[in-house]
Design an enzyme around this catalytic site. Structure first.
Site, short mmCIF file in Angstrom:
data_model
loop_
_atom_site.label_atom_id
_atom_site.label_comp_id
_atom_site.label_asym_id
_atom_site.label_seq_id
_atom_site.Cartn_x
_atom_site.Cartn_y
_atom_site.Cartn_z
N GLU A 25 0.83 -1.20 0.00
CA GLU A 25 0.00 0.00 0.00
C GLU A 25 0.86 1.26 0.00
OE1 GLU A 25 -3.18 0.86 -0.46
OE2 GLU A 25 -3.19 -1.24 -1.10
N SER A 61 19.82 -7.78 -8.22
CA SER A 61 18.70 -7.98 -9.15
C SER A 61 18.97 -9.01 -10.26
CB SER A 61 18.31 -6.65 -9.78
OG SER A 61 18.08 -5.67 -8.80
N HIS A 88 3.66 -9.78 -9.41
CA HIS A 88 5.11 -10.00 -9.38
C HIS A 88 5.79 -8.95 -8.51
CE1 HIS A 88 9.26 -10.39 -10.61
NE2 HIS A 88 9.24 -9.15 -11.05
N SER A 89 5.43 -7.70 -8.75
CA SER A 89 5.99 -6.60 -7.96
C SER A 89 5.00 -5.46 -8.02
CB SER A 89 7.34 -6.16 -8.52
OG SER A 89 7.13 -5.44 -9.72
#
Lengths: 387, 449
Positions: free
Chosen positions: B112, B198, B334-335
């Site tokens: 959020e 990453s 996913h993100s």
């Protein structure tokens, strides 16, 4: 097999190789480098003992480049249990003999073959270094380092930076690779990708010019610097360059250039094998133009490089030429030349010249026309002096 | 590849001929000649292969799928009533539950927060808390972890605090990553969990090398308990070349490493049918000569037991790798940069959420054991939410690290070139003070000194 190989061996020792370019009978500049007489190498142990970088009163031995690497690796393996040596075919001594007898001496836990996977070798080495080991990984030819590019650029180079406060790093890591042209290596046994690594902050890129330099710089890369090192060995020197090398442990500082020959009229900056051609070209020019003297600098470490030694020299001479074997486009010469332009602009009396490989691939039949040679270096000196 | 090999050997032979010449003839183990009439092959590349006159291609589709190990059913009951209860104390299992819950509560708040623009990025691990907490619980603090990015539960279980999470997410001055990494790229020195990077799968061969290092160190210093490396990745990452390199090198070098694949059905938008055609990731393990198991990732006991046994196996026989494929479903996007309803049906996700979930399954077990109830659940969730919001607020208010951290740690020491660039940046900041907001950074422009 033995009887068949004997004539092969004799053939290999004849100077004339029909598959690669041979000098014309009339050549005065583009002669084969005479490694037995070049001033670049320490032909007598006495010339070593005058150098502050070498241990005083050292016992020395005449070694070629691969033997000096072997001596450095042996010294490293016996200095610390943390040192590991691995790569493709290193166990039997390596395809260039750099790891000869080391598995027998130090055991197969510390000196071993890996599967044929460059990204695996680099990743494995990074992991071992992250847990405090000092892995010396070998990539069989610099031409085959590209599968490991991601591991080197995104991982090894950025490891300390992204770990930050955890303090974990891969400073113990050294990746060795034979590089450069050998006369008949064509596209995939000739490359020198140093500028690709020099564009990546976080790794040190080193290319020693001679056996004694190779040993000192390799030991420094393993023990005296806590940063990952890309260690490039010009393979044409493995057998050709022979000189006196101290037997004991010694190191040569990284990121420190060396003025091989002082001079006052022009600064020539190079590294690796082309230094021998620079030296020949300088001798020729100093003969044809009496009174002229050229300063020759070996960068030794390509990144982070010794900008101050170069700038200091150019501020004195007012002229500069950068020589390297790899392609001119975005090569090391571009970085050196623009640094000189920025740092010595008012002292420059001629444009900084770059003598490097043409912007093409090393096609088998064309090598001698593509890579820098003595004639091109000689010509560059002449043009720069007469500008 | 064969071309490359040929080229290499070709060059090499001419160069080494001189030294190999004259060495005494040696007979190598791999060149033992075939016994006449033998019914099996002595090729060096496959020493135990029988000859056959039946020309049959092995059909992947004919082989049965590798079974999935589970302990609990989706009602939180033992599937095999005859087996003993899981070997964990009530306290331990309650800790696991709370850790799973904590990650899930933090996920909701932070997702959020990103949506409100207070955070640049976030990735939740909804549906995979059982895999991460259950497996991490089987490790010792001295074991080393390499993770991908959806392993907050591993960090939670191994002592990463809410303050650690929040400092990293807000890249503030308390972040061990010194404000350099994107959110969820956590890292910790001890218990060691390497800072996440990453690029996918790069950690897998690193885990093999790290395991080899631990093995040698434990051999050189046998007074300490031996350690393993645990390496996490998704089924999508397993398509990278680094996965192949890692499993092969770990097997040939006998590295004590447990590879744990979180197979959650999707790599961003790509379903597994477009990721591979074999029997998941587990079927590949055996091809590398690696002991392999597939487990139900929604069953924290199954994951824990598999990891515990994998750890034991990894340290046996002088070290060897083990592969665990933990099956789950990525319930979340996913993100925060992804809207997964663009490529999968909302109803499929809702179905998974309802049907099975590691947290609900363990909660049912705990309730069946009389260890948990609705009131405890509500109270714990409220407390956790409050704790997250408190750390969130504090982390958000903290300064960012000083600007010099942009240059430090590239090398062990700041280079001469970097020093020059830092002074140049400082001059720019001082010459154009209106162009830059230095207030969030510790020490402002002085932070460059």
């Amino acid at each position: 097999m033995a009887p068949l190989r004997a004539p092969l061996r004799c053939f290999a020792q004849t100077p004339r190789r029909f598959y690669s370019g041979a000098p014309t009978p009339s050549a005065k500049l583009n002669l084969p480098i005479d490694y037995k007489s070049t001033p670049i190498l320490h032909h007598a142990s006495s010339s070593l003992s005058n150098m502050p970088e070498f241990p005083a009163a050292a016992t020395t031995k005449r070694l070629n480049y691969f033997q000096a690497i072997n001596s450095a690796l042996r010294t490293a393996l016996s200095t610390s249990e943390k040192v590991l040596l691995f790569g493709e075919d290193v166990a039997f001594g390596g395809v260039f003999r750099c790891s000869m007898d080391l598995q027998t001496e130090f055991g197969s836990d510390r000196v071993f073959n890996t599967p044929l996977t460059e990204q695996g070798i680099a990743g494995f080495a990074i992991g071992a270094a992250a847990e405090g080991m000092k892995p010396v990984a070998e990539i069989q030819f610099a031409d085959y380092v590209f599968p490991a590019f991601d591991q080197i650029v995104n991982e090894a180079a950025k490891f300390r930076y992204r770990e930050g406060g955890t303090g974990i790093n891969v400073g113990g890591l050294v990746i060795r690779m034979p590089c450069g042209a050998v006369g008949h290596g064509a596209l995939y046994h000739s490359q020198s990708p140093e500028s690709l690594f020099a564009h990546v902050p976080g790794v040190r890129v080193v290319m020693p010019r001679s056996p004694s330099q190779a040993k000192g710089l390799l030991l420094a890369s393993i023990f005296e610097h806590n940063d990952p090192v890309i260690f490039m060995e010009p393979k044409i020197l493995y057998r050709a360059a022979v000189e006196h090398v101290p037997n004991e442990y010694y190191t040569i500082p990284l990121s420190k250039a060396e003025v091989i020959k002082p001079g006052k009229d022009l600064t020539m900056i190079s590294y690796g094998q082309p230094l021998y051609m620079c030296s020949s070209a300088i001798s020729a020019i100093e003969k044809t133009m009496p009174g002229v003297s050229v300063e020759l600098i070996d960068l030794r470490t390509i990144y982070p490089w010794d900008r101050q030694t170069v700038l200091e020299s150019v501020r004195k001479t007012g002229r500069a030429i950068v020589v390297h074997e790899s392609m001119i486009n975005y090569g090391v010469g571009a970085e050196v030349a623009s640094t000189i332009q920025e740092g010595a602009f008012l002292r420059l009396e001629a444009p900084v010249k770059r003598v490097a490989g043409w912007s093409t691939h090393t096609g088998l039949s064309y090598e001698q026309f593509i890579l820098p040679d003595v004639a091109r270096i000689y010509d560059a000196i002449k043009q720069t002096l007469e500008y | 590849m064969s071309m490359k090999l040929l080229a290499r050997r070709g060059l090499v032979r001419s160069q080494i001929a001189a030294t190999t010449y004259g060495s005494p003839a040696r007979r190598w183990s791999s060149s033992i000649s075939q016994r006449p009439g033998s019914d099996s092959v002595r090729f060096p590349g496959a020493v135990n292969s029988r000859f056959t006159t039946d020309m049959t291609f092995l059909k992947a589709s004919d082989l049965p799928a590798i079974p999935t190990y589970r302990v609990l059913d989706s009602d939180g009951e033992l599937v095999d009533k005859t087996r003993p209860a899981p070997d964990v104390t009530d306290e331990e299992v309650l800790t696991w539950y709370k850790n799973m819950l904590s990650v899930s509560v933090m996920d909701v708040v932070m997702f959020e927060a990103q949506r409100q623009g207070r955070l640049s990025f976030y990735m939740v691990s909804a549906g995979e808390e059982g895999i991460t907490v259950g497996s991490a619980a089987a490790l010792t603090p001295d074991d080393v972890v390499f993770a991908q990015y959806r392993e907050a539960g591993v960090f939670q279980q191994r002592g990463f605090t809410l303050k650690n999470f929040m400092s990293q997410l807000f890249a503030n001055c308390n972040d061990t990553g010194r404000g350099r990494n994107m959110p969820v790229h956590y890292g910790q020195n001890y218990p060691r969990m390497h800072t996440i990077s990453s690029p996918l799968a790069t950690q897998i061969p690193q885990a093999a090398g790290a395991a080899y290092a631990l093995k040698l160190q434990d051999m050189q210093n046998p007074t300490k308990d031996p350690r393993i490396v645990a390496c996490y990745f998704g089924e999508g990452a397993a398509s990278e070349g680094d996965f192949h390199a890692a499993l092969n090198i770990a097997a040939t070098r006998s590295c004590p490493v447990v590879f744990l694949c979180r197979n959650n059905g999707y790599a961003i938008s790509t379903p597994t049918l477009e990721q591979y055609r074999g029997d998941g990731i587990a079927s590949r393990g055996v091809g590398y000569g690696i002991d392999t198991i597939r487990v139900d990732g929604n069953d924290v006991f199954a994951v824990h037991e598999a990891m515990k046994e994998a750890r034991r196996l990894a340290l046996s026989d002088g070290g060897r790798p083990v592969l665990i494929e933990a099956m789950s479903y990525r319930v979340s996007h996913h993100s925060t940069s992804d809207d997964s309803f663009a490529y999968r049906a909302r109803v499929e996700v809702e179905d998974w959420k309802r049907r099975d979930n590691p947290i609900i399954r363990l909660r049912k077990w705990l309730e069946n054991q009389g260890l948990w109830n609705e009131d405890m659940e509500k109270e714990t969730r409220d407390e956790m939410r409050k704790a997250v919001l408190k750390e969130f607020g504090e982390a958000e208010r903290e300064k960012k690290p000083p600007l010099r951290e942009a240059f430090r740690d590239v090398y062990e020491e700041i280079t001469e070139e970097q020093r020059e660039q830092m002074s140049e940046l400082k001059r720019i900041l001082e010459t154009y003070p209106d162009e830059y907001d230095l207030r969030p950074y510790q020490d402002g422009a002085k932070g460059l000194e």
